[in-house]
Design a protein around this motif. Structure first.
Motif, PDB file in Angstrom:
ATOM      1  N   LEU A  10      45.622  88.028  41.613  1.00 24.70           N
ATOM      2  CA  LEU A  10      46.257  87.481  40.416  1.00 24.70           C
ATOM      3  C   LEU A  10      46.232  85.959  40.351  1.00 24.70           C
ATOM      4  O   LEU A  10      46.086  85.370  39.276  1.00 24.70           O
ATOM      5  N   ARG A  11      46.369  85.304  41.552  1.00 18.59           N
ATOM      6  CA  ARG A  11      46.585  83.854  41.530  1.00 18.59           C
ATOM      7  C   ARG A  11      45.768  83.113  42.583  1.00 18.59           C
ATOM      8  O   ARG A  11      45.151  83.701  43.453  1.00 18.59           O
ATOM      9  N   ASN A  12      45.837  81.805  42.487  1.00 16.29           N
ATOM     10  CA  ASN A  12      45.173  80.895  43.412  1.00 16.29           C
ATOM     11  C   ASN A  12      45.799  80.982  44.806  1.00 16.29           C
ATOM     12  O   ASN A  12      46.977  81.290  44.954  1.00 16.29           O
ATOM     13  N   SER A  13      45.016  80.700  45.832  1.00 17.40           N
ATOM     14  CA  SER A  13      45.496  80.786  47.211  1.00 17.40           C
ATOM     15  C   SER A  13      46.136  79.469  47.650  1.00 17.40           C
ATOM     16  O   SER A  13      45.464  78.444  47.684  1.00 17.40           O
ATOM     17  N   PRO A  14      47.436  79.463  47.997  1.00 15.97           N
ATOM     18  CA  PRO A  14      48.086  78.221  48.439  1.00 15.97           C
ATOM     19  C   PRO A  14      47.803  77.936  49.906  1.00 15.97           C
ATOM     20  O   PRO A  14      47.439  78.836  50.671  1.00 15.97           O
ATOM     21  N   SER A  15      47.974  76.693  50.300  1.00 18.04           N
ATOM     22  CA  SER A  15      47.796  76.299  51.701  1.00 18.04           C
ATOM     23  C   SER A  15      48.870  76.934  52.579  1.00 18.04           C
ATOM     24  O   SER A  15      50.004  77.151  52.138  1.00 18.04           O
ATOM     25  N   LEU A  16      48.493  77.204  53.828  1.00 22.21           N
ATOM     26  CA  LEU A  16      49.476  77.720  54.783  1.00 22.21           C
ATOM     27  C   LEU A  16      50.088  76.622  55.642  1.00 22.21           C
ATOM     28  O   LEU A  16      51.004  76.889  56.418  1.00 22.21           O
ATOM     29  N   TYR A  17      49.572  75.392  55.510  1.00 24.84           N
ATOM     30  CA  TYR A  17      50.213  74.302  56.233  1.00 24.84           C
ATOM     31  C   TYR A  17      51.648  74.129  55.729  1.00 24.84           C
ATOM     32  O   TYR A  17      51.886  73.997  54.533  1.00 24.84           O
ATOM     33  N   VAL A  72      52.765  69.227  48.120  1.00 28.16           N
ATOM     34  CA  VAL A  72      51.557  68.467  47.796  1.00 28.16           C
ATOM     35  C   VAL A  72      50.932  67.865  49.054  1.00 28.16           C
ATOM     36  O   VAL A  72      49.950  67.117  48.964  1.00 28.16           O
ATOM     37  N   ARG A  73      51.469  68.180  50.214  1.00 25.77           N
ATOM     38  CA  ARG A  73      50.814  67.760  51.455  1.00 25.77           C
ATOM     39  C   ARG A  73      49.449  68.465  51.561  1.00 25.77           C
ATOM     40  O   ARG A  73      49.337  69.646  51.241  1.00 25.77           O
ATOM     41  N   TYR A 128      51.907  73.187  61.435  1.00 29.09           N
ATOM     42  CA  TYR A 128      52.621  71.993  60.990  1.00 29.09           C
ATOM     43  C   TYR A 128      51.635  70.984  60.400  1.00 29.09           C
ATOM     44  O   TYR A 128      50.484  70.913  60.799  1.00 29.09           O
ATOM     45  N   SER A 129      52.151  70.153  59.495  1.00 29.29           N
ATOM     46  CA  SER A 129      51.347  69.058  58.967  1.00 29.29           C
ATOM     47  C   SER A 129      52.275  67.901  58.606  1.00 29.29           C
ATOM     48  O   SER A 129      52.535  67.636  57.435  1.00 29.29           O
TER      49      SER A 129
END
Length: 609
Positions: free
Chosen positions: A353-360, A538-539, A438-439
């Motif tokens: 359904l949607r865009n893949s977000p970062s896992l950081y 937004v990192r 972590y980031s």
């Protein structure tokens, strides 16, 4: 204007009186300054109520009413550190709520309620529509006065609740000042950030001097820092030119660290907040506690568990078709995204359904997915496992497969005392790995920790992000996501009016994905969540294009253009409840470049596991 049903009025006033549960009931309160502050705020509220009625009857000018509200808010700010710490829900819901409709549960039902409190009044009374909203201003002021009066009566009768750790309210207030105060979140109409922050710090200063407890600590150093902060604020009052970097480095951070040395007692917030009280700075990697957000406990985590979770993460054989792994949509080289508009399904030619977000930093959330349908990290994985378009399998099938593999038998024995290959242990292993992503060591983090310097472009971009561009009123520092400070125990979603393509491609159309309103969480079925989506971090955003839930924006320039126009409503689309202001930001091309320079400085993949 929406009216308040009688049962809601009774509920709210009753809540104000019932929400105390004082620890020292019947005991005389020794907090002289706090008691006086509560009384002063009540007096200011009484005056504000009188002035609001005078304004509605044309006996008082708008300028005089604005001054009265400023005085009332300043009075509240001097005792906010105490009230908001000990009675956070009451403060958040009734005294100083964001000017947005919200859901409130009552038994098995939930009601959509209009906003109330000081923030709402600030937005209304300092708006161009103030003279047309006289009745609404009266209604909200009456509610605020009645709610606080009930609170005050209970405080006088029963005494105030007191926690074991007296410095925690002060340190929490520093977080609140920096993340919600100087960003303008708390003053959406007046943008009176410096004056209110100065009053908040003044209240803290008076409290430290008033309570004999603090005489055991270095009050002189704290006093110097507080005085310096207040002086700085008195000289820097313009919202757009306020230097939030200098304010943090020279005043907020040193004071935060100094107060952190004062009290080693039990953490009163351990079960309530994701903030790590042992941290020494907002931009340190340990500012938030990952184990607050998972079912996994710190005592259970270890290297063997993380390695097992990593093996599971990259193993495509556990999915229904034996080919799709977690890494299929979350590639480490792309900051754990897949750079696709929408991630591919396990069905050829189909997408999810949607865009893949970062896992950081994904662990630092209380709700998961763009529509917030999952309430903890482990539940997020569960949704993927059972989703027909994704893993299309079950825990039973996964466990059965793992038990046939000698390498997993060995890994589970190393990671767990019982050595069992079970659903619970599987979930803990996967959580351990994701929580390790972590980031918080980007160039900007290191700059704020005084470990390196950055360009003037980045510095200007950060101040724009925290100020004029209004980014930080949704992407809260220091995580820069919708994880709400200062307790970091809830996630916001926003209605932006996201379009199907960038604004430069005319005509623009609203993306019809309902977001949160279409989630399976029944108690949140409300029109206020139509087209509402989780505010993600937004990192590492420079590495995670395309953007938004629909992946319709390919560049950061396109994203900034969308916000610069005021979102969907600003572009002329009809929106019932856009939470993003529809007003144009009037950012120049140079300012947009500076904001993007700051966003690029948040890149950190040095700890890709």
């Amino acid at each position: 204007m929406r009216s308040y049903p009688l049962f809601v009025v009774i509920l709210l006033i009753g809540f104000a009186v019932m929400s105390f549960n004082p620890a020292d009931k019947g005991v005389k309160n020794e907090l002289t300054f706090v008691n006086k502050g509560l009384s002063d705020f009540k007096t200011r509220l009484e005056q504000l109520k009188s002035d609001v009625y005078g304004f509605s009857e044309d006996r008082l000018s708008l300028e005089e009413l604005q001054k009265s509200l400023k005085n009332t808010r300043n009075s509240f700010k001097e005792v906010e550190f105490y009230i908001a710490y000990h009675y956070p829900e009451f403060t958040k819901t009734h005294l100083n709520a964001a000017p947005l409709f919200h859901i409130e549960a009552a038994g098995t039902s939930a009601y959509t309620l209009p906003p109330e409190g000081l923030q709402v009044l600030d937005e209304l009374i300092f708006s161009e529509e103030a003279k047309e909203e006289k009745e609404k201003i009266k209604t909200i002021t009456d509610f605020l006065y009645n709610s606080y009066s009930g609170f005050y009566l209970s405080a006088v009768k029963n005494g105030l609740s007191r926690g074991n750790n007296k410095t925690l309210p002060l340190r929490i207030e520093l977080i609140r000042i920096y993340t919600l105060g100087v960003t303008g979140f708390d003053t959406p109409g007046s943008l009176n950030i410096s004056e209110e922050a100065a009053h908040a710090l003044t209240g803290m200063k008076k409290y430290i001097h008033d309570d004999p407890y603090f005489r055991n600590y270095n009050v002189q150093k704290a006093d110097q820092l507080l005085s310096g902060s207040i002086s700085y604020l008195s000289k820097n009052t313009d919202f757009e030119t306020f230097d939030r970097i200098a304010f943090y480095k020279n005043y907020i951070q040193p004071l935060y660290e100094e107060l952190g040395k004062w009290d080693g007692r039990t953490d009163d917030l351990k079960e309530f907040s994701g903030w790590n009280v042992s941290s020494k700075g907002f931009f340190n990697s340990d500012f938030l506690d990952p184990y607050f957000y998972t079912l996994l406990k710190s005592s259970e985590d270890n290297a063997d568990l993380r390695n097992l979770g990593k093996a599971i993460f990259y193993d495509g054989s556990i999915s229904g078709n034996g080919k799709m792994s977690c890494a299929a949509c979350h590639l480490p080289e792309n900051a754990f995204t897949d750079l696709k508009t929408k991630s591919e399904s396990n069905v050829e030619g189909k997408t999810v359904l949607r865009n893949s977000p970062s896992l950081y930093n994904a662990v630092f959330a209380k709700r998961f997915f763009y529509d917030l349908r999952a309430f903890y990290l482990e539940q997020q994985a569960e949704h993927v496992i059972y989703n027909e378009d994704e893993f299309n399998t079950s825990y039973e099938d996964i466990i059965r497969k793992l038990k046939t593999k000698p390498e997993y038998k060995k890994a589970f024995r190393s990671a767990f005392k019982d050595g069992k290959i079970s659903k619970e242990n599987f979930s803990k292993a996967l959580s351990s790995y994701v929580a390790s992503l972590y980031s918080f060591d980007s160039d900007f983090d290191r700059f704020m920790r005084n470990e390196k310097d950055i360009s003037e472009e980045v510095k200007k971009g950060y101040n724009l992000f925290m100020g004029k561009a209004n980014c930080a009123t949704c992407h809260f520092a220091p995580h820069f996501s919708g994880l709400v400070p200062p307790f970091f125990n809830e996630n916001e979603s926003e209605v932006l009016g996201v379009t199907t393509k960038p604004v430069s491609q005319i005509p623009v159309e609203l993306d019809r994905d309902l977001g949160r309103a279409g989630s399976p969480v029944k108690k949140e079925k409300s029109w206020i969540y139509d087209y509402s989506f989780k505010t993600v971090t937004v990192r590492n955003i420079a590495l995670t294009r395309p953007y938004f839930h629909n992946g319709a924006f390919s560049t950061l320039e396109e994203v900034l253009d969308f916000y610069n126009e005021g979102g969907g409503e600003g572009l002329g689309l009809k929106m019932k409840n856009q939470t993003l202001s529809p007003d144009k930001l009037n950012l120049t091309p140079a300012e947009i470049r500076q904001i993007i320079a700051f966003l690029n400085s948040l890149t950190d993949t040095g700890k890709a596991k």
